[in-house]
Design a protein around this motif. Structure first.
Motif, PDB file in Angstrom:
ATOM      1  N   TYR A  24      47.420  54.137 -22.870  1.00  0.00           N
ATOM      2  CA  TYR A  24      48.195  55.289 -23.353  1.00  0.00           C
ATOM      3  C   TYR A  24      48.213  55.300 -24.886  1.00  0.00           C
ATOM      4  O   TYR A  24      47.985  56.329 -25.520  1.00  0.00           O
ATOM      5  N   LYS A  25      48.447  54.137 -25.468  1.00  0.00           N
ATOM      6  CA  LYS A  25      48.490  54.029 -26.929  1.00  0.00           C
ATOM      7  C   LYS A  25      47.109  54.276 -27.540  1.00  0.00           C
ATOM      8  O   LYS A  25      47.000  54.846 -28.622  1.00  0.00           O
ATOM      9  N   LEU A  26      46.059  53.853 -26.854  1.00  0.00           N
ATOM     10  CA  LEU A  26      44.702  54.083 -27.340  1.00  0.00           C
ATOM     11  C   LEU A  26      44.407  55.580 -27.408  1.00  0.00           C
ATOM     12  O   LEU A  26      43.840  56.064 -28.389  1.00  0.00           O
ATOM     13  N   ASP A  27      44.796  56.301 -26.369  1.00  0.00           N
ATOM     14  CA  ASP A  27      44.593  57.750 -26.379  1.00  0.00           C
ATOM     15  C   ASP A  27      45.466  58.421 -27.434  1.00  0.00           C
ATOM     16  O   ASP A  27      45.094  59.442 -27.994  1.00  0.00           O
ATOM     17  N   THR A  28      46.618  57.832 -27.701  1.00  0.00           N
ATOM     18  CA  THR A  28      47.532  58.380 -28.709  1.00  0.00           C
ATOM     19  C   THR A  28      47.000  58.163 -30.118  1.00  0.00           C
ATOM     20  O   THR A  28      47.119  59.043 -30.971  1.00  0.00           O
ATOM     21  N   CYS A  29      46.408  56.996 -30.366  1.00  0.00           N
ATOM     22  CA  CYS A  29      45.934  56.698 -31.731  1.00  0.00           C
ATOM     23  C   CYS A  29      44.459  57.026 -31.938  1.00  0.00           C
ATOM     24  O   CYS A  29      43.963  56.979 -33.064  1.00  0.00           O
ATOM     25  N   GLY A  30      43.736  57.353 -30.860  1.00  0.00           N
ATOM     26  CA  GLY A  30      42.357  57.795 -31.003  1.00  0.00           C
ATOM     27  C   GLY A  30      41.325  56.707 -31.181  1.00  0.00           C
ATOM     28  O   GLY A  30      40.351  56.885 -31.901  1.00  0.00           O
ATOM     29  N   HIS A  58      53.875  57.671 -38.123  1.00  0.00           N
ATOM     30  CA  HIS A  58      53.661  56.458 -38.920  1.00  0.00           C
ATOM     31  C   HIS A  58      53.275  55.277 -38.024  1.00  0.00           C
ATOM     32  O   HIS A  58      52.369  54.502 -38.348  1.00  0.00           O
ATOM     33  N   GLU A  59      53.946  55.131 -36.883  1.00  0.00           N
ATOM     34  CA  GLU A  59      53.644  54.043 -35.952  1.00  0.00           C
ATOM     35  C   GLU A  59      52.221  54.178 -35.400  1.00  0.00           C
ATOM     36  O   GLU A  59      51.504  53.180 -35.244  1.00  0.00           O
ATOM     37  N   ILE A  60      51.828  55.400 -35.109  1.00  0.00           N
ATOM     38  CA  ILE A  60      50.492  55.655 -34.579  1.00  0.00           C
ATOM     39  C   ILE A  60      49.440  55.232 -35.602  1.00  0.00           C
ATOM     40  O   ILE A  60      48.452  54.572 -35.261  1.00  0.00           O
ATOM     41  N   GLU A  65      45.324  51.414 -37.428  1.00  0.00           N
ATOM     42  CA  GLU A  65      44.747  50.577 -38.485  1.00  0.00           C
ATOM     43  C   GLU A  65      44.689  49.114 -38.070  1.00  0.00           C
ATOM     44  O   GLU A  65      43.697  48.423 -38.310  1.00  0.00           O
ATOM     45  N   TRP A  66      45.750  48.628 -37.447  1.00  0.00           N
ATOM     46  CA  TRP A  66      45.786  47.230 -37.018  1.00  0.00           C
ATOM     47  C   TRP A  66      44.737  46.970 -35.935  1.00  0.00           C
ATOM     48  O   TRP A  66      44.004  45.969 -35.982  1.00  0.00           O
ATOM     49  N   LEU A  67      44.644  47.874 -34.973  1.00  0.00           N
ATOM     50  CA  LEU A  67      43.654  47.721 -33.907  1.00  0.00           C
ATOM     51  C   LEU A  67      42.235  47.785 -34.468  1.00  0.00           C
ATOM     52  O   LEU A  67      41.368  46.991 -34.086  1.00  0.00           O
ATOM     53  N   GLN A  68      42.010  48.689 -35.394  1.00  0.00           N
ATOM     54  CA  GLN A  68      40.704  48.793 -36.028  1.00  0.00           C
ATOM     55  C   GLN A  68      40.331  47.469 -36.720  1.00  0.00           C
ATOM     56  O   GLN A  68      39.214  46.976 -36.582  1.00  0.00           O
ATOM     57  N   LYS A  69      41.294  46.876 -37.422  1.00  0.00           N
ATOM     58  CA  LYS A  69      41.049  45.585 -38.084  1.00  0.00           C
ATOM     59  C   LYS A  69      40.730  44.488 -37.071  1.00  0.00           C
ATOM     60  O   LYS A  69      39.856  43.657 -37.302  1.00  0.00           O
ATOM     61  N   LEU A  70      41.466  44.477 -35.958  1.00  0.00           N
ATOM     62  CA  LEU A  70      41.200  43.475 -34.918  1.00  0.00           C
ATOM     63  C   LEU A  70      39.788  43.601 -34.372  1.00  0.00           C
ATOM     64  O   LEU A  70      39.077  42.595 -34.222  1.00  0.00           O
ATOM     65  N   ILE A  71      39.398  44.817 -34.066  1.00  0.00           N
ATOM     66  CA  ILE A  71      38.067  45.038 -33.490  1.00  0.00           C
ATOM     67  C   ILE A  71      36.986  44.606 -34.477  1.00  0.00           C
ATOM     68  O   ILE A  71      36.032  43.912 -34.097  1.00  0.00           O
ATOM     69  N   ILE A  72      37.139  44.963 -35.740  1.00  0.00           N
ATOM     70  CA  ILE A  72      36.160  44.552 -36.761  1.00  0.00           C
ATOM     71  C   ILE A  72      36.159  43.035 -36.918  1.00  0.00           C
ATOM     72  O   ILE A  72      35.110  42.405 -37.020  1.00  0.00           O
ATOM     73  N   GLN A  73      37.347  42.432 -36.904  1.00  0.00           N
ATOM     74  CA  GLN A  73      37.454  40.978 -37.043  1.00  0.00           C
ATOM     75  C   GLN A  73      36.645  40.247 -35.970  1.00  0.00           C
ATOM     76  O   GLN A  73      35.991  39.249 -36.243  1.00  0.00           O
ATOM     77  N   TYR A  74      36.705  40.749 -34.735  1.00  0.00           N
ATOM     78  CA  TYR A  74      36.048  40.051 -33.626  1.00  0.00           C
ATOM     79  C   TYR A  74      34.616  40.510 -33.362  1.00  0.00           C
ATOM     80  O   TYR A  74      33.834  39.758 -32.775  1.00  0.00           O
ATOM     81  N   THR A  75      34.264  41.723 -33.780  1.00  0.00           N
ATOM     82  CA  THR A  75      32.941  42.243 -33.422  1.00  0.00           C
ATOM     83  C   THR A  75      32.079  42.603 -34.630  1.00  0.00           C
ATOM     84  O   THR A  75      30.883  42.837 -34.459  1.00  0.00           O
TER      85      THR A  75
END
Length: 150
Positions: A24-30, A58-60, A65-75
């Motif tokens: 749900y949050k993924l669809d919300t933040c794109g 703001h939360e979105i 941004e945090w999720l994007q950083k995580l994905i870049i960090q690991y992949t």
């Protein structure tokens, strides 16, 4: 308190799959998050993705941004963007999506607009996701039962 559906019980204990609340949050933040990416995150990072708020603009943005950083960090590859629906079907209490209605009829359940309107956006989101042809659909009936729609 974090909300998990009963039909997710088999995999939310260790968060080996992406729970509906995160979807749900993924669809919300794109952001599109693949299971292979999710599985690289630490248990604490997975739990944080479950727990972090992602409702207000703001939360979105912070979540994205945090999720994007995580994905870049690991992949080392930026996340794939998803189109964010300006008026997603799960926020519409006045119309049951055809795909949900048809899936319910296939298993002999007649949904009413009154019951649809009483569901939370997350509950409506789950039913929409579970009714899509690309989804396995095995949890659609358990979800309807859990939400007292049968």
């Amino acid at each position: 308190m974090t909300y998990y559906f009963q039909f997710e019980e088999e995999f939310v204990t260790n968060l080996r799959c992406i729970p509906m609340v995160v979807r749900y949050k993924l669809d919300t933040c794109g952001i599109k998050l693949k299971l292979s990416q999710w599985n690289q995150f630490s248990p604490q990072e997975r739990q944080a993705l479950v727990d972090k708020n992602c409702t207000e603009p703001h939360e979105i943005q912070v979540y994205r941004e945090w999720l994007q950083k995580l994905i870049i960090q690991y992949t080392n590859i930026p996340a794939t963007d998803l189109v964010v629906e300006p008026n997603p079907a799960w926020m519409d209490t006045a119309n049951i999506p055809d795909i949900v209605e048809e899936k319910a009829k296939e298993i002999g359940v007649q949904l009413t607009l009154e019951k649809w309107a009483l569901l939370t956006p997350l509950q409506r989101f789950a039913l929409i996701k579970l009714s899509r042809p690309s989804h396995e659909n095995k949890n659609f009936l358990p979800a309807l039962q859990e939400l007292n729609l049968t």
